[in-house]
Design a protein around this motif. Sequence first.
Motif, PDB file in Angstrom:
ATOM      1  N   LEU A  82       0.823  -1.217   0.000  1.00 39.59           N
ATOM      2  CA  LEU A  82       0.000   0.000   0.000  1.00 39.59           C
ATOM      3  C   LEU A  82       0.855   1.264   0.000  1.00 39.59           C
ATOM      4  O   LEU A  82       0.455   2.278  -0.572  1.00 39.59           O
ATOM      5  N   ARG A  83       2.021   1.184   0.608  1.00 41.51           N
ATOM      6  CA  ARG A  83       2.921   2.342   0.535  1.00 41.51           C
ATOM      7  C   ARG A  83       3.417   2.527  -0.906  1.00 41.51           C
ATOM      8  O   ARG A  83       3.465   3.655  -1.416  1.00 41.51           O
ATOM      9  N   LEU A  84       3.747   1.434  -1.561  1.00 43.64           N
ATOM     10  CA  LEU A  84       4.168   1.513  -2.961  1.00 43.64           C
ATOM     11  C   LEU A  84       3.045   2.090  -3.817  1.00 43.64           C
ATOM     12  O   LEU A  84       3.285   2.958  -4.663  1.00 43.64           O
ATOM     13  N   ARG A  85       1.835   1.624  -3.583  1.00 46.69           N
ATOM     14  CA  ARG A  85       0.699   2.150  -4.334  1.00 46.69           C
ATOM     15  C   ARG A  85       0.553   3.650  -4.123  1.00 46.69           C
ATOM     16  O   ARG A  85       0.341   4.416  -5.066  1.00 46.69           O
ATOM     17  N   TYR A  86       0.646   4.083  -2.865  1.00 40.95           N
ATOM     18  CA  TYR A  86       0.502   5.504  -2.543  1.00 40.95           C
ATOM     19  C   TYR A  86       1.565   6.335  -3.275  1.00 40.95           C
ATOM     20  O   TYR A  86       1.248   7.383  -3.862  1.00 40.95           O
ATOM     21  N   LEU A  87       2.793   5.872  -3.270  1.00 41.48           N
ATOM     22  CA  LEU A  87       3.869   6.632  -3.909  1.00 41.48           C
ATOM     23  C   LEU A  87       3.646   6.787  -5.410  1.00 41.48           C
ATOM     24  O   LEU A  87       4.017   7.801  -6.000  1.00 41.48           O
ATOM     25  N   THR A  88       3.023   5.777  -6.033  1.00 40.43           N
ATOM     26  CA  THR A  88       2.772   5.869  -7.476  1.00 40.43           C
ATOM     27  C   THR A  88       1.685   6.886  -7.804  1.00 40.43           C
ATOM     28  O   THR A  88       1.541   7.279  -8.964  1.00 40.43           O
ATOM     29  N   THR A  89       0.917   7.317  -6.799  1.00 40.11           N
ATOM     30  CA  THR A  89      -0.133   8.318  -7.045  1.00 40.11           C
ATOM     31  C   THR A  89       0.391   9.751  -6.937  1.00 40.11           C
ATOM     32  O   THR A  89      -0.319  10.692  -7.285  1.00 40.11           O
ATOM     33  N   LEU A  90       1.624   9.904  -6.468  1.00 42.45           N
ATOM     34  CA  LEU A  90       2.189  11.237  -6.274  1.00 42.45           C
ATOM     35  C   LEU A  90       2.863  11.733  -7.553  1.00 42.45           C
ATOM     36  O   LEU A  90       3.237  10.932  -8.413  1.00 42.45           O
ATOM     37  N   PRO A  91       3.031  13.041  -7.707  1.00 39.57           N
ATOM     38  CA  PRO A  91       3.818  13.565  -8.829  1.00 39.57           C
ATOM     39  C   PRO A  91       5.208  12.935  -8.810  1.00 39.57           C
ATOM     40  O   PRO A  91       5.868  12.885  -7.759  1.00 39.57           O
ATOM     41  N   GLN A  92       5.642  12.452  -9.964  1.00 37.95           N
ATOM     42  CA  GLN A  92       6.880  11.673 -10.009  1.00 37.95           C
ATOM     43  C   GLN A  92       8.117  12.564 -10.143  1.00 37.95           C
ATOM     44  O   GLN A  92       8.760  12.641 -11.188  1.00 37.95           O
ATOM     45  N   THR A  93       8.456  13.203  -9.028  1.00 39.21           N
ATOM     46  CA  THR A  93       9.701  13.955  -8.951  1.00 39.21           C
ATOM     47  C   THR A  93      10.854  12.976  -8.771  1.00 39.21           C
ATOM     48  O   THR A  93      10.639  11.773  -8.540  1.00 39.21           O
ATOM     49  N   ILE A  94      12.077  13.476  -8.858  1.00 39.60           N
ATOM     50  CA  ILE A  94      13.238  12.603  -8.673  1.00 39.60           C
ATOM     51  C   ILE A  94      13.202  11.955  -7.294  1.00 39.60           C
ATOM     52  O   ILE A  94      13.451  10.748  -7.137  1.00 39.60           O
ATOM     53  N   VAL A  95      12.864  12.749  -6.284  1.00 46.26           N
ATOM     54  CA  VAL A  95      12.815  12.221  -4.912  1.00 46.26           C
ATOM     55  C   VAL A  95      11.743  11.136  -4.796  1.00 46.26           C
ATOM     56  O   VAL A  95      11.987  10.069  -4.205  1.00 46.26           O
ATOM     57  N   THR A  96      10.579  11.392  -5.378  1.00 46.16           N
ATOM     58  CA  THR A  96       9.502  10.404  -5.303  1.00 46.16           C
ATOM     59  C   THR A  96       9.886   9.126  -6.044  1.00 46.16           C
ATOM     60  O   THR A  96       9.582   8.013  -5.588  1.00 46.16           O
ATOM     61  N   LYS A  97      10.536   9.262  -7.169  1.00 46.25           N
ATOM     62  CA  LYS A  97      10.965   8.078  -7.927  1.00 46.25           C
ATOM     63  C   LYS A  97      11.943   7.235  -7.106  1.00 46.25           C
ATOM     64  O   LYS A  97      11.896   5.996  -7.134  1.00 46.25           O
ATOM     65  N   ILE A  98      12.823   7.889  -6.380  1.00 40.42           N
ATOM     66  CA  ILE A  98      13.769   7.158  -5.529  1.00 40.42           C
ATOM     67  C   ILE A  98      13.019   6.433  -4.417  1.00 40.42           C
ATOM     68  O   ILE A  98      13.263   5.250  -4.144  1.00 40.42           O
ATOM     69  N   ARG A  99      12.088   7.138  -3.798  1.00 40.94           N
ATOM     70  CA  ARG A  99      11.287   6.525  -2.723  1.00 40.94           C
ATOM     71  C   ARG A  99      10.466   5.361  -3.263  1.00 40.94           C
ATOM     72  O   ARG A  99      10.328   4.322  -2.599  1.00 40.94           O
ATOM     73  N   THR A 100       9.933   5.534  -4.463  1.00 39.36           N
ATOM     74  CA  THR A 100       9.144   4.461  -5.073  1.00 39.36           C
ATOM     75  C   THR A 100      10.017   3.243  -5.349  1.00 39.36           C
ATOM     76  O   THR A 100       9.611   2.098  -5.100  1.00 39.36           O
ATOM     77  N   GLY A 101      11.215   3.484  -5.861  1.00 38.24           N
ATOM     78  CA  GLY A 101      12.138   2.389  -6.134  1.00 38.24           C
ATOM     79  C   GLY A 101      12.517   1.626  -4.877  1.00 38.24           C
ATOM     80  O   GLY A 101      12.563   0.390  -4.869  1.00 38.24           O
ATOM     81  N   LEU A 102      12.769   2.350  -3.794  1.00 44.96           N
ATOM     82  CA  LEU A 102      13.112   1.702  -2.528  1.00 44.96           C
ATOM     83  C   LEU A 102      11.937   0.908  -1.980  1.00 44.96           C
ATOM     84  O   LEU A 102      12.101  -0.191  -1.424  1.00 44.96           O
ATOM     85  N   ALA A 103      10.713   1.453  -2.144  1.00 42.97           N
ATOM     86  CA  ALA A 103       9.518   0.741  -1.696  1.00 42.97           C
ATOM     87  C   ALA A 103       9.309  -0.534  -2.505  1.00 42.97           C
ATOM     88  O   ALA A 103       8.901  -1.574  -1.963  1.00 42.97           O
ATOM     89  N   PHE A 104       9.617  -0.478  -3.788  1.00 38.60           N
ATOM     90  CA  PHE A 104       9.465  -1.660  -4.638  1.00 38.60           C
ATOM     91  C   PHE A 104      10.392  -2.786  -4.194  1.00 38.60           C
ATOM     92  O   PHE A 104      10.015  -3.966  -4.236  1.00 38.60           O
ATOM     93  N   LEU A 105      11.590  -2.437  -3.780  1.00 33.23           N
ATOM     94  CA  LEU A 105      12.549  -3.466  -3.366  1.00 33.23           C
ATOM     95  C   LEU A 105      12.013  -4.307  -2.208  1.00 33.23           C
ATOM     96  O   LEU A 105      12.355  -5.475  -2.073  1.00 33.23           O
ATOM     97  N   LYS A 106      11.169  -3.704  -1.376  1.00 37.90           N
ATOM     98  CA  LYS A 106      10.627  -4.425  -0.225  1.00 37.90           C
ATOM     99  C   LYS A 106       9.639  -5.522  -0.629  1.00 37.90           C
ATOM    100  O   LYS A 106       9.425  -6.476   0.118  1.00 37.90           O
ATOM    101  N   VAL A 107       9.022  -5.373  -1.778  1.00 39.05           N
ATOM    102  CA  VAL A 107       8.007  -6.357  -2.189  1.00 39.05           C
ATOM    103  C   VAL A 107       8.449  -7.164  -3.411  1.00 39.05           C
ATOM    104  O   VAL A 107       7.733  -8.071  -3.843  1.00 39.05           O
TER     105      VAL A 107
END
Length: 500
Positions: free
Chosen positions: A130-155
């Motif tokens: 659900l955290r990964l899902r939430y991050l994908t709904t945000l504007p994809q700035t460089i910081v958000t993309k990094i956070r999304t990538g790190l969240a993906f690694l967990k799953v």
Amino acid sequence: MKVIIIGAGLAGLTYGALAAKDGHEVIIIDKNSKPGGVVALLEHEGYKFEQGPLLIGDMLEGEPVYEFLKTLGITLKTMRADRDNSFPDFKILRPEKYEGPYWRRDYLAKLFPEDKKGLDKYYKYYDDVLRLRYLTTLPQTIVTKIRTGLAFLKVKKYMKMNADELTKHFFTNEKLRTVFTAILADFCADPTEVNGLFTVFTNLETAFDLRIPLTKKGKKYYPGFCFIEGGVQKLPEALAAFITSHGGKFIYNTIVDKVLIENGRAIGVKLNDNTTINGDYVIGVGAAKDFFSDLVGHEHLTEEYIKILDTMRPMEGVFMLHLGIDIDPLKYLRSSLIYCYGMYDLSAATYKLRNGIYHEGDDGYLLFVPSYHAPDFAPEGRHALTIYTVAPDTLKDANWESKQEEYAKKLIKLAEAHIPNLSKHIKVMKIMTPVDYRHFTHMKKSSFGGIVPIWNQKAPTHFTPVKNLLFLGQQSENAGGMGPVILGAKRAFEQTKFNK
């Protein structure tokens, strides 16, 4: 441009509303007498019943469908909703007093203490998804993309698991695994066929308790579920009114026989009275195999597209009892929607569905009280109740006409485990079989809900091999469900490159 739309369901209405808004000439043709498709109401002897979506996603304020409708000036009142679950030897009911967002985890740990650690691990995975899902709904700035990538690694390590493998990874008890996979019966899907992620999104905790907050740190975080106050038909009615107010036209009680194609381009349609309507674009909606074999013709398709049509698996049908009753079922039910499962072997249940063997309610059914969110669905002092089961389109050793009364009586008897003496309080009954729904939806094979969500199964794309011919709806690439159908039609319109 002149846009001809075949079918006044939610997909056709969404595309039509956007086309009309942009100034195109819109004509929508439908075999029924009113808009809505499977979300149109069934009216019978003073009662009204919903056919289609039960819990609706994406429709609360701030969610995609709600916000899209606002751009059309459409705002509908909604009320958050949830569902209860009943299994052969235990129930999972929303607590009378709110016990937090993870009460199901704690309750299941008491029922299945041997799987307590597995439940803790599953809910950690759930939170990560659900955290990964939430991050994908945000504007994809460089910081958000990094956070999304790190969240993906967990799953990531779970991404190759199907639903059967995922639940076996976390749980040893078959009954507990069924808690998380049983909903797949609604999709006529075997857990071995479905992406494990589907388990999370069909078991969002907000679907089981309407009191769970949807925000986190003041921001919308979790998806919620709702009913439309006054009934789901208010949505197609609002879209149809928008189209009419922008110059669009509806032709009801009419069947399209053929899509007219010239030099690889759709140029109009021929109706069942041999009338032709010329147009610049044709939009098809409904049963994919019927549409492309009967209205289009495989000679106009590519081998790849034909293969998709040949291999896709539509869902099966439904057998419904719509009842008018003189007692309030919510005196006995905690929620206006309860799924009542009668088995733990989902693979066997799916096999029966696909091979023409009706379970007669023994494998499961659901109880739905539409007059809860739409009081005018029943006369004063009465209530509308639907008993719903998934069912084969065609019975292997019988026919629906000869067996429907027998099956109806059995379902009522089963439902009395939740609503005592129900049979004594029935004032009106309308039986709807898969054969009835074939006619209602104009399908050769009743398929309620779209395509079975088989992992990596390809579905017909919105843009077909025929120029200026699009295919939308629950059997297209966006899959079934009210939200995906509406948002899929919106996306298709935005991607249409109208010829100038």
